[in-house]
Design a protein around this motif. Sequence first.
Motif, PDB file in Angstrom:
ATOM      1  N   VAL A 295       0.835  -1.191   0.000  1.00 10.01           N
ATOM      2  CA  VAL A 295       0.000   0.000   0.000  1.00 10.01           C
ATOM      3  C   VAL A 295       0.874   1.246   0.000  1.00 10.01           C
ATOM      4  O   VAL A 295       1.932   1.279   0.639  1.00 10.01           O
ATOM      5  N   ASP A 296       0.476   2.231  -0.756  1.00  8.39           N
ATOM      6  CA  ASP A 296       1.159   3.524  -0.810  1.00  8.39           C
ATOM      7  C   ASP A 296       0.160   4.572  -0.338  1.00  8.39           C
ATOM      8  O   ASP A 296      -0.744   4.958  -1.067  1.00  8.39           O
ATOM      9  N   ASP A 297       0.322   5.013   0.895  1.00  4.65           N
ATOM     10  CA  ASP A 297      -0.651   5.927   1.484  1.00  4.65           C
ATOM     11  C   ASP A 297      -0.745   7.245   0.717  1.00  4.65           C
ATOM     12  O   ASP A 297      -1.807   7.866   0.670  1.00  4.65           O
ATOM     13  N   VAL A 298       0.361   7.681   0.129  1.00  5.24           N
ATOM     14  CA  VAL A 298       0.330   8.924  -0.644  1.00  5.24           C
ATOM     15  C   VAL A 298      -0.591   8.769  -1.852  1.00  5.24           C
ATOM     16  O   VAL A 298      -1.403   9.658  -2.162  1.00  5.24           O
ATOM     17  N   VAL A 299      -0.493   7.628  -2.542  1.00  8.59           N
ATOM     18  CA  VAL A 299      -1.337   7.377  -3.714  1.00  8.59           C
ATOM     19  C   VAL A 299      -2.799   7.240  -3.299  1.00  8.59           C
ATOM     20  O   VAL A 299      -3.696   7.789  -3.952  1.00  8.59           O
ATOM     21  N   VAL A 300      -3.052   6.513  -2.215  1.00 10.97           N
ATOM     22  CA  VAL A 300      -4.419   6.334  -1.726  1.00 10.97           C
ATOM     23  C   VAL A 300      -5.026   7.687  -1.354  1.00 10.97           C
ATOM     24  O   VAL A 300      -6.171   8.006  -1.713  1.00 10.97           O
ATOM     25  N   LEU A 301      -4.258   8.506  -0.640  1.00 10.88           N
ATOM     26  CA  LEU A 301      -4.752   9.818  -0.224  1.00 10.88           C
ATOM     27  C   LEU A 301      -4.991  10.722  -1.424  1.00 10.88           C
ATOM     28  O   LEU A 301      -5.990  11.457  -1.471  1.00 10.88           O
ATOM     29  N   PHE A 302      -4.087  10.680  -2.390  1.00 12.11           N
ATOM     30  CA  PHE A 302      -4.244  11.486  -3.595  1.00 12.11           C
ATOM     31  C   PHE A 302      -5.591  11.205  -4.254  1.00 12.11           C
ATOM     32  O   PHE A 302      -6.336  12.131  -4.594  1.00 12.11           O
ATOM     33  N   HIS A 303      -5.915   9.936  -4.447  1.00 18.32           N
ATOM     34  CA  HIS A 303      -7.169   9.591  -5.111  1.00 18.32           C
ATOM     35  C   HIS A 303      -8.377   9.942  -4.249  1.00 18.32           C
ATOM     36  O   HIS A 303      -9.408  10.381  -4.761  1.00 18.32           O
ATOM     37  N   GLY A 304      -8.255   9.758  -2.949  1.00 14.36           N
ATOM     38  CA  GLY A 304      -9.362  10.113  -2.070  1.00 14.36           C
ATOM     39  C   GLY A 304      -9.661  11.601  -2.092  1.00 14.36           C
ATOM     40  O   GLY A 304     -10.830  12.017  -2.128  1.00 14.36           O
ATOM     41  N   THR A 305      -8.625  12.426  -2.083  1.00 12.25           N
ATOM     42  CA  THR A 305      -8.840  13.877  -2.094  1.00 12.25           C
ATOM     43  C   THR A 305      -9.310  14.365  -3.457  1.00 12.25           C
ATOM     44  O   THR A 305      -9.838  15.470  -3.569  1.00 12.25           O
ATOM     45  N   TYR A 306      -9.131  13.537  -4.489  1.00 12.07           N
ATOM     46  CA  TYR A 306      -9.591  13.924  -5.812  1.00 12.07           C
ATOM     47  C   TYR A 306     -11.010  13.435  -6.093  1.00 12.07           C
ATOM     48  O   TYR A 306     -11.542  13.639  -7.178  1.00 12.07           O
ATOM     49  N   GLY A 307     -11.641  12.789  -5.114  1.00 10.21           N
ATOM     50  CA  GLY A 307     -13.038  12.427  -5.250  1.00 10.21           C
ATOM     51  C   GLY A 307     -13.324  10.983  -5.594  1.00 10.21           C
ATOM     52  O   GLY A 307     -14.483  10.617  -5.819  1.00 10.21           O
ATOM     53  N   PHE A 308     -12.311  10.124  -5.619  1.00 13.06           N
ATOM     54  CA  PHE A 308     -12.534   8.717  -5.909  1.00 13.06           C
ATOM     55  C   PHE A 308     -13.019   7.974  -4.669  1.00 13.06           C
ATOM     56  O   PHE A 308     -12.614   8.278  -3.548  1.00 13.06           O
TER      57      PHE A 308
END
Length: 206
Positions: free
Chosen positions: A127-140
Amino acid sequence: MALAIRDVREHELDAVLALNNTAGRSILVLDAVQLRYFYDHADYFRVAEIDGQLAGFLIALRDGGDYSSPNYRWFNEHYPSFVYIDRIVIANAYRRHGLGRIFYCDVNSFAEVRVPLLACEVFLEPVDDVVVLFHGTYGFQEVGQQRMGEHGPQVSLLAKDLPSYTYVRDTYLEHGGLPDEPWLAGRPTLKTDNTTKRRLAGERRS
């Protein structure tokens, strides 16, 4: 710094392939045949050019194609209309410059006048928390999980609703299609095979 986001050119495919295959374990390796498939069939295949240098690329496909990716096929089985982000790669020298967000804004603009959903996946192993957070903050939002093959990584399948699509559909797609503007046009190199013809016709009916 002069930045351009534009359609890939055929003579750049070798450079794109090299960039993809040195991106690290979070990006699946491609060969020349696979990359050529994207060049011939991807609905969205754009590069970022900074001061004349290739800085990154993003590839996305619409629903209904014959792409063999298990994640793309999962979305085909669960949603009738979408744009699927297959991969985004940023060159090491240009990371942490906001190019990822610029690409996502661009592909979002491409998708929202054509489909109601933008889709992708992120690896959960590791898991890459930066990637997960990026997508979450972009509305996914996560809409499912699956393992890529018997021994492949677990992935989180993500989707983002595109509320602007309803307006575009009701105002333009059901009344003659999108305006003839360069920023609304599809890729000029996209083959006009039966699938493409169906999609182009479908943009008038969606």
